[in-house]
Design an enzyme around this catalytic site. Structure first.
Site: not given
Length: 396
Positions: A151, A365
């Site tokens: 990320s 995620h």
């Protein structure tokens, strides 16, 4: 909808409604209560140390966790709001697969790292931090290093590689961050941050929330990772009971730790839901514990970093990321939770064979936390294929 939910800045995204994907229930069978107690870093890493680097007229100190003594170095960069501990379970797995060393660092303003300017979270500054830490650890002759980032950490990994801050760079692995979806999600990030609890009654309560909200779908990882995400307020108010101290905040916290409409959910936390799920005997014990005066005196916990205040840097992390990633000359691996995350530049680059891509379905995620075995297998195979290292005896 997917683009709105895909908040790449964070090492999480809003829960997906329904089923186990949201992490809402995940029952373990009748009569079995899940353990949300925190796990120590030492169960996954061999060494914890603080590394000092020069910063103009002062010193910055970066918290480092490491394992292994031979092979290439895997330099791990976490997502926004998380810490090096998000790599704990993955580290234990990858070290069992291949000959390697692991170095996971708390980025500035995160975890237990302390820097002079906590507010500068620009991609340029954080990429320089990575280079400085590598130099402090290895001097002018660093070993072969592969940078792996998730990320926000994936964006910083790309900026670090592109700026040549790590001269011995072997390869680059980016986990679930793509410029197109990240840029599209910027407008909804603040709403997501506002939707999170402002405080927790304990670390256990924070761990429980992370699992039941779907932020982290692997309870083992949550038990070690969340320790690096929250901190105890230094001076709880000495008012009767816990509720007032929560609703009015803590004396030394930067801002009050509550917002309109949040008091009930904060003061009661996730306990109500658990009471409904547990057997009656367990529920009675829980209520009795909550009524204990000693429990009420405990400090509340809040997030270590206020991500909402970093908004001015978000665009700089992600804008131009795809072309920057493609421009890096080292072998590259992109791990995604869904193929829909590819933007136009990466789709073309992938068809041209400029990088290797693997989709790991049924993950949130936080791919490396939800499925550490799958991420470790993909990375181990990639590194062995490029002759960066070899498998350990007996594997695969």
């Amino acid at each position: 909808m997917e683009k709105q939910l895909h908040l790449n800045m964070l090492a999480s995204r809003p829960p997906v409604p329904g089923g186990l994907q949201s992490g809402s229930k995940m029952r373990m069978g009748p009569g079995r209560k899940r353990d949300f107690s925190p796990l120590p870093w030492s169960q996954y890493f061999e060494v914890m140390e603080d590394v000092e680097v020069d910063n103009e007229n002062s010193k910055d100190t970066f918290r480092i966790y490491s394992s292994g003594s031979e092979g290439p170095v895997l330099l791990l960069l976490h997502g926004g709001g998380h810490s090096a501990l998000s790599w704990a379970v993955f580290t234990a797995v990858i070290c069992s697969r291949i000959h390697c060393r692991v170095v996971a660092m708390d980025l500035r303003a995160h975890g237990d790292t302390t820097v002079k300017n906590n507010e500068d979270l620009s991609a340029e500054t954080m990429a320089k931090d990575v280079g400085k830490v590598v130099e402090a650890l290895y001097g002018e002759a660093p070993p072969p290093i592969m940078i792996i980032g998730h990320s926000m950490g994936g964006a910083i990994a790309v900026h670090t590689a592109a700026a040549n801050h790590v001269p011995s760079l072997l390869g680059l692995c980016v986990i679930d961050v793509v410029e197109g979806t990240a840029m599209d999600a910027l407008n909804s990030m603040q709403n997501f941050l506002r939707s999170r609890p402002k405080t927790f009654k304990s670390v256990e309560n924070a761990i429980e929330w992370s699992v039941k909200s779907g932020q982290i779908r692997n309870i083992e990882s949550a038990r070690v990772s969340m320790v690096g995400q929250v901190k105890k307020c230094e001076e709880p108010l000495s008012s009767p009971g816990m509720s007032k101290s929560i609703t009015e905040g803590c004396k030394r916290c930067e801002e009050p730790l509550s917002s309109p409409g949040m008091s009930k959910s904060i003061t009661e936390g996730i306990i109500e839901e658990e009471e409904e799920e547990e057997e009656e005997g367990q529920s009675n014990h829980k209520r009795k514990k909550e009524d204990d005066p000693e429990v009420k005196k405990e400090s509340v916990y809040t997030w270590r970093i206020e991500l909402s205040k970093t908004e001015k840097y978000w665009e700089g992390w992600f804008k131009g990321l795809s072309s920057l990633f493609l421009s890096c000359s080292v072998p590259k691996l992109l791990l995604l939770a869904g193929v829909d995350r590819l933007d136009k530049d990466l789709t073309i680059g992938q068809m041209q064979g400029k990088f290797q891509m693997q989709v790991l379905p049924q993950c949130g995620h936080a791919v490396h936390e939800d499925a550490p075995d799958k991420v470790a297998d993909a990375l181990a195979t990639f590194m062995v294929r490029h002759k960066f290292t070899v498998f350990k005896e007996g594997f695969p």
